[in-house]
Design a protein around this motif. Structure first.
Motif, PDB file in Angstrom:
ATOM      1  N   UNK A 375       0.806  -1.234   0.000  1.00 57.94           N
ATOM      2  CA  UNK A 375       0.000   0.000   0.000  1.00 57.94           C
ATOM      3  C   UNK A 375       0.834   1.276   0.000  1.00 57.94           C
ATOM      4  N   UNK A 376       2.098   1.188   0.367  1.00 62.18           N
ATOM      5  CA  UNK A 376       2.934   2.375   0.514  1.00 62.18           C
ATOM      6  C   UNK A 376       3.714   2.724  -0.762  1.00 62.18           C
ATOM      7  N   UNK A 377       3.729   1.814  -1.753  1.00 65.43           N
ATOM      8  CA  UNK A 377       4.527   2.028  -2.956  1.00 65.43           C
ATOM      9  C   UNK A 377       3.655   1.998  -4.208  1.00 65.43           C
ATOM     10  N   UNK A 378       4.116   2.696  -5.252  1.00 66.26           N
ATOM     11  CA  UNK A 378       3.471   2.558  -6.556  1.00 66.26           C
ATOM     12  C   UNK A 378       3.704   1.140  -7.066  1.00 66.26           C
ATOM     13  N   UNK A 379       2.921   0.733  -8.069  1.00 66.64           N
ATOM     14  CA  UNK A 379       3.042  -0.635  -8.582  1.00 66.64           C
ATOM     15  C   UNK A 379       4.447  -0.923  -9.091  1.00 66.64           C
ATOM     16  N   UNK A 380       5.035   0.033  -9.827  1.00 64.00           N
ATOM     17  CA  UNK A 380       6.387  -0.194 -10.362  1.00 64.00           C
ATOM     18  C   UNK A 380       7.416  -0.232  -9.242  1.00 64.00           C
ATOM     19  N   UNK A 381       7.204   0.582  -8.201  1.00 65.38           N
ATOM     20  CA  UNK A 381       8.127   0.559  -7.066  1.00 65.38           C
ATOM     21  C   UNK A 381       8.007  -0.738  -6.273  1.00 65.38           C
ATOM     22  N   UNK A 382       6.781  -1.216  -6.132  1.00 64.17           N
ATOM     23  CA  UNK A 382       6.568  -2.464  -5.404  1.00 64.17           C
ATOM     24  C   UNK A 382       7.218  -3.635  -6.132  1.00 64.17           C
ATOM     25  N   UNK A 383       7.114  -3.654  -7.470  1.00 65.94           N
ATOM     26  CA  UNK A 383       7.776  -4.714  -8.242  1.00 65.94           C
ATOM     27  C   UNK A 383       9.292  -4.630  -8.080  1.00 65.94           C
ATOM     28  N   UNK A 384       9.824  -3.403  -8.085  1.00 68.26           N
ATOM     29  CA  UNK A 384      11.258  -3.218  -7.888  1.00 68.26           C
ATOM     30  C   UNK A 384      11.670  -3.671  -6.494  1.00 68.26           C
ATOM     31  N   UNK A 385      10.823  -3.394  -5.503  1.00 64.60           N
ATOM     32  CA  UNK A 385      11.111  -3.838  -4.135  1.00 64.60           C
ATOM     33  C   UNK A 385      11.198  -5.361  -4.072  1.00 64.60           C
ATOM     34  N   UNK A 386      10.229  -6.048  -4.691  1.00 66.43           N
ATOM     35  CA  UNK A 386      10.201  -7.517  -4.651  1.00 66.43           C
ATOM     36  C   UNK A 386      11.391  -8.118  -5.384  1.00 66.43           C
ATOM     37  N   UNK A 387      11.802  -7.476  -6.474  1.00 66.01           N
ATOM     38  CA  UNK A 387      12.900  -8.035  -7.276  1.00 66.01           C
ATOM     39  C   UNK A 387      14.270  -7.746  -6.691  1.00 66.01           C
ATOM     40  N   UNK A 388      14.458  -6.535  -6.142  1.00 62.44           N
ATOM     41  CA  UNK A 388      15.816  -6.091  -5.811  1.00 62.44           C
ATOM     42  C   UNK A 388      16.072  -5.791  -4.338  1.00 62.44           C
ATOM     43  N   UNK A 389      15.025  -5.472  -3.556  1.00 57.07           N
ATOM     44  CA  UNK A 389      15.264  -4.961  -2.213  1.00 57.07           C
ATOM     45  C   UNK A 389      14.786  -5.863  -1.086  1.00 57.07           C
TER      46      UNK A 389
END
Length: 504
Positions: A375-389
């Motif tokens: 809920x705290x991230x945009x969709x593209x940011x959330x995908x980046x979080x799952x992939x890289x962070x």
């Protein structure tokens, strides 16, 4: 018995396995580089890694019939050329499409090498050595995997585009293989079956095992051919008399890949990074995986003609199941902690700023973590979080993950890895061998492609716990299948195996 000559021939032909293994594993080190350079999504990455198997399917379909028509040796020479072209082109690719085409060309080579090399070795090897010599191909596959991991480790810091060096170095052994193949003889069985060159076949067999061995083998080949009135076709595979053979072959081909082995080899550094490892430590752990695979493949070669095919499959699939359950439990018990140390690892400023709101929070599983972060991230940011962070925040028993992966690889290396190729090189009669090997190889590659294509999505969306749990379930089913359907072929001639399995 001229054992040294037979071993030398087998080792040369099995160099195709080395190239296959190297090509399969080298991409694991290039994943970060190609993802950035070609700006890939998860789906694009999955296809870039798995498209080599897509090419292997084409190789599987044409390799058997071409080997029947033009000979095993000639097809392997073409395979070596394809490996050299693919390695050079993929290393120089400047766009995603070009990269994919180059990888698919290498896949066609894989499809040919993985089928024809074991067939050739099985056809020139004496029965008492056949299991061990055919396993040379699997041994070279795992040596290729190990060398690829070492190569990646030493090249990872070799400039901004080190991935090009990782992929391109494969051209060197490919050229060596191409040249070396001109020194091996043609398959005696193929010479008699296709060209009726009995004298030439007898001469080759004499060099392998002496005059008595040559005479006995020629007579057995001719006896087997006398039963066949015409060349086998695709529809022949569905005849009831071949039912047992097809069940064994397709079943083993399915379980060899659905239990996740290529996901481990293709994404080894990624898996260890999921367990919180750094890039350097992940590459080092991948090397340990490769060495474990190599050591236990040597064990399999030593045991396969002593203990037999079925016992190795039963032991291996049992231990694989246990190891995969261990990996799933290790990831299931992981926690995700938002403290100062983990937050500082996030190199995207916007994501970092948003996630600081979660400072001090701890989550017991990945599902809870994603529910809090999404809920705290945009969709593209959330995908980046799952992939890289996401790996920045994990707290896990990394040693248990490593032990589980090593145990799984060791169990695979003494069972489904080498035994599958030994079995399918033994159980098909000459009449349908070419077409049957192609069909089974295509099916094996299709399953492998599916596993490899889906794996990045699984890690991102299901998480490592469920990913390994699914593989564990399939491994247990594989154990039940082997117990019920697989028959022992140890110590039998190819003609005796045919008499054992074909329903009359």
């Amino acid at each position: 018995m001229n054992k040294s000559y037979t071993v030398l021939i087998s080792l040369i032909v099995a160099l195709g396995g080395f190239l296959l293994g190297f090509d399969s594993a080298v991409i694991s080190g290039a994943i970060k580089g190609i993802t950035t350079y070609f700006e890939m999504t998860d789906a694009m990455l999955g296809f870039a890694v798995g498209c080599v198997i897509f090419g292997a399917m084409a190789g599987n379909l044409v390799a058997g019939p071409l080997a029947d028509r033009f000979g095993r040796k000639n097809v392997l020479i073409v395979v070596a050329a394809l490996f050299a072209i693919s390695a050079s082109w993929s290393a120089m690719a400047t766009n995603y499409t070009e990269f994919i085409i180059a990888r698919i060309i290498g896949g066609v080579g894989i499809g040919g090498a993985i089928l024809i090399a074991p067939i050739y070795i099985a056809e020139i090897a004496p029965p008492r050595l056949r299991g061990s010599l055919v396993s040379f191909n699997q041994l070279n596959i795992v040596i290729g995997i190990s060398v690829a991991y070492f190569s990646n480790y030493f090249l990872v810091d070799y400039g901004d585009q080190s991935w090009r060096w990782m992929l391109g170095v494969e051209a060197i052994p490919a050229v060596v293989y191409f040249i070396a193949l001109f020194t091996v003889p043609k398959s005696p069985r193929w010479l008699i079956q296709k060209l009726n060159k009995v004298k030439l076949a007898r001469k080759i067999l004499q060099k392998i095992g002496g005059e008595e061995y040559a005479e006995i083998t020629v007579n057995e080949i001719q006896r087997g051919l006398a039963k066949k009135e015409k060349k086998g076709r695709l529809r022949d595979l569905f005849k009831s008399k071949y039912a047992t053979i097809m069940i064994i072959a397709l079943g083993i081909a399915f379980f060899q890949q659905i239990t996740g082995i290529n996901a481990i080899f293709y994404y080894a550094p990624t898996i260890f990074e999921q367990a919180g490892g750094s890039t350097d430590s992940s590459f080092l752990q991948a090397i340990v995986v490769g060495l474990t695979n190599l050591i236990f493949t040597l064990v399999a070669i030593w045991l396969i003609d002593r203990l037999g095919r079925k016992p190795l499959l039963l032991i291996g699939s049992s231990v694989m199941t246990i190891a995969l359950v261990m990996a799933a439990l290790a990831f299931n018990s992981a926690k995700y902690e938002f403290d100062e140390s983990s937050l500082r690892k996030v190199d995207d400023y916007q994501i970092f700023t948003t996630l600081t709101e979660l400072r001090g929070n701890t989550y017991d599983n990945q599902t809870a973590l994603f529910e809090a972060v999404k809920p705290k991230l945009r969709d593209d940011q959330f995908m980046e979080f799952k992939r890289s962070h996401v790996t920045n925040f994990i707290s896990i028993n990394a040693s248990l993950v490593l032990v589980a992966i090593l145990l799984y690889v060791a169990a695979f290396a003494i069972s489904l890895g080498p035994v599958m190729w030994t079995l399918i090189s033994e159980i098909f009669p000459n009449k349908i061998k070419g077409i049957a090997i192609s069909v089974v190889g295509f099916f094996n590659s299709l399953v492998s492609f599916s596993v490899t294509q889906v794996f990045p999505w699984e890690l991102t969306n299901l998480g490592p716990t469920w990913t390994f749990a699914i593989y564990a379930i399939f491994s247990f089913i594989a154990l039940l299948f082997v117990y019920r359907f697989v028959v022992e072929t140890k110590g039998k001639t190819l003609e005796e195996v045919e008499d054992l399995l074909i329903r009359t």
